[in-house]
Scaffold this active site. Sequence first.
Site, short mmCIF file in Angstrom:
data_model
loop_
_atom_site.label_atom_id
_atom_site.label_comp_id
_atom_site.label_asym_id
_atom_site.label_seq_id
_atom_site.Cartn_x
_atom_site.Cartn_y
_atom_site.Cartn_z
N GLU A 22 2.68 8.60 -6.33
CA GLU A 22 0.87 8.21 -5.97
C GLU A 22 -0.39 9.36 -5.95
O GLU A 22 -1.47 9.24 -5.47
CB GLU A 22 1.22 7.58 -4.90
CG GLU A 22 2.17 5.89 -4.74
CD GLU A 22 2.35 4.96 -3.79
OE1 GLU A 22 1.92 3.82 -3.66
OE2 GLU A 22 2.82 5.50 -2.96
N GLU A 47 1.41 -0.72 4.05
CA GLU A 47 0.08 -0.23 4.51
C GLU A 47 -1.08 -0.41 4.98
O GLU A 47 -1.29 0.57 6.23
CB GLU A 47 0.43 1.75 3.62
CG GLU A 47 2.15 2.60 4.15
CD GLU A 47 2.63 2.29 2.74
OE1 GLU A 47 2.30 1.88 1.71
OE2 GLU A 47 3.94 2.53 3.12
N ILE A 53 9.58 -6.15 -0.75
CA ILE A 53 9.81 -7.17 -1.06
C ILE A 53 10.60 -7.48 -2.49
O ILE A 53 10.15 -6.52 -3.18
CB ILE A 53 8.84 -8.29 -1.05
CG1 ILE A 53 7.89 -8.43 0.83
CG2 ILE A 53 9.32 -10.09 -1.11
CD1 ILE A 53 8.86 -8.76 1.62
N ASP A 107 5.43 -4.25 -9.47
CA ASP A 107 5.99 -4.57 -10.13
C ASP A 107 5.93 -6.68 -9.12
O ASP A 107 5.12 -6.40 -8.75
CB ASP A 107 7.53 -4.17 -8.63
CG ASP A 107 7.31 -4.21 -7.28
OD1 ASP A 107 7.28 -5.09 -6.86
OD2 ASP A 107 6.82 -3.24 -7.17
N GLY A 150 3.11 -4.79 -4.58
CA GLY A 150 3.97 -6.00 -5.42
C GLY A 150 3.18 -7.08 -5.60
O GLY A 150 2.21 -7.38 -4.44
N1 ADE Z 1 5.33 -1.32 -2.99
C1 ADE Z 1 5.21 -1.57 -3.56
N2 ADE Z 1 6.40 -3.28 -4.32
C2 ADE Z 1 6.07 -3.50 -3.04
C3 ADE Z 1 6.92 -4.48 -2.74
N3 ADE Z 1 7.67 -5.55 -4.21
N4 ADE Z 1 7.19 -4.69 -2.10
C4 ADE Z 1 6.30 -4.01 -0.86
N5 ADE Z 1 5.62 -3.22 -0.93
C5 ADE Z 1 5.19 -2.76 -1.94
#
Ligand code: ADE
Length: 238
Positions: free
Chosen positions: A13, A183, A161, A206, A82
Amino acid sequence: NRPIGIVAAMPGEITALINAMRTSRAVESHTVGRREFYSGELFGRRCVVVLAGVGKVAAAITATTLIRTFDIGSLVFVGVAGGLAHGVSVGDIVVAQTLLQHDLDASPLFPRYEVPLLGVSRFETHPDLASALMRAAEQHLEQVGIGRVYRGLIVSGDQFISDAEDVRALRDALPDALAVEMEGAAIAQACNAYDLPFAVVRTISDSADGDAGRDFPRFLEERASAYSLGVIERFLEG
Ligand code: ADE
């Protein structure tokens, strides 16, 4: 005219930003608290760029060091998240309006999500920084050719998650949450303690479901750094 702190959680990142900074003259690096802080010019602005590591504690340590040791005037956290809300898809960008720790629960002593004794559950980002990130994200997605920009609630917790059931539970508990990461709300709490203006921008990597364990590393390897670089470049030049 204090520098802007630019922070991310994972190398994918932020490496492109550190490399962009290295090409400028007079970049200095200092190790504090096992983190490497790069101070110098990035796209014409004084910045301190740092890899925080993953999770709320790592984020809070890093933000506090930026504030107390590097005397930043504002902080921008960049990275991936996510997607939670219906329609928030991989490749979209979410700018935080507010942030909340979804794993914080001292009930029945304090309301669920509330930071005990502080009396806050949702931390507000700085409106001008968030608006500038919105414009930067829109310009970047115009160039990419696909994706939408959202502004709203981002929730953070010390959990990756990756289960549709967990997504449903988060949506039920926090219907306005757009995205989940690990974060942002900790950065928010640290900046709140020092009255420091801050903002958070996240590209959706995701959908936090059963495919997240595969989608997240793929997005991080192939696409995350182009989004971080593209959005932060336009933010700093804007
Ligand atoms: N950062 C990117 N995808 C995530 C997810 N599914 N859960 C927590 N942090 C994430």
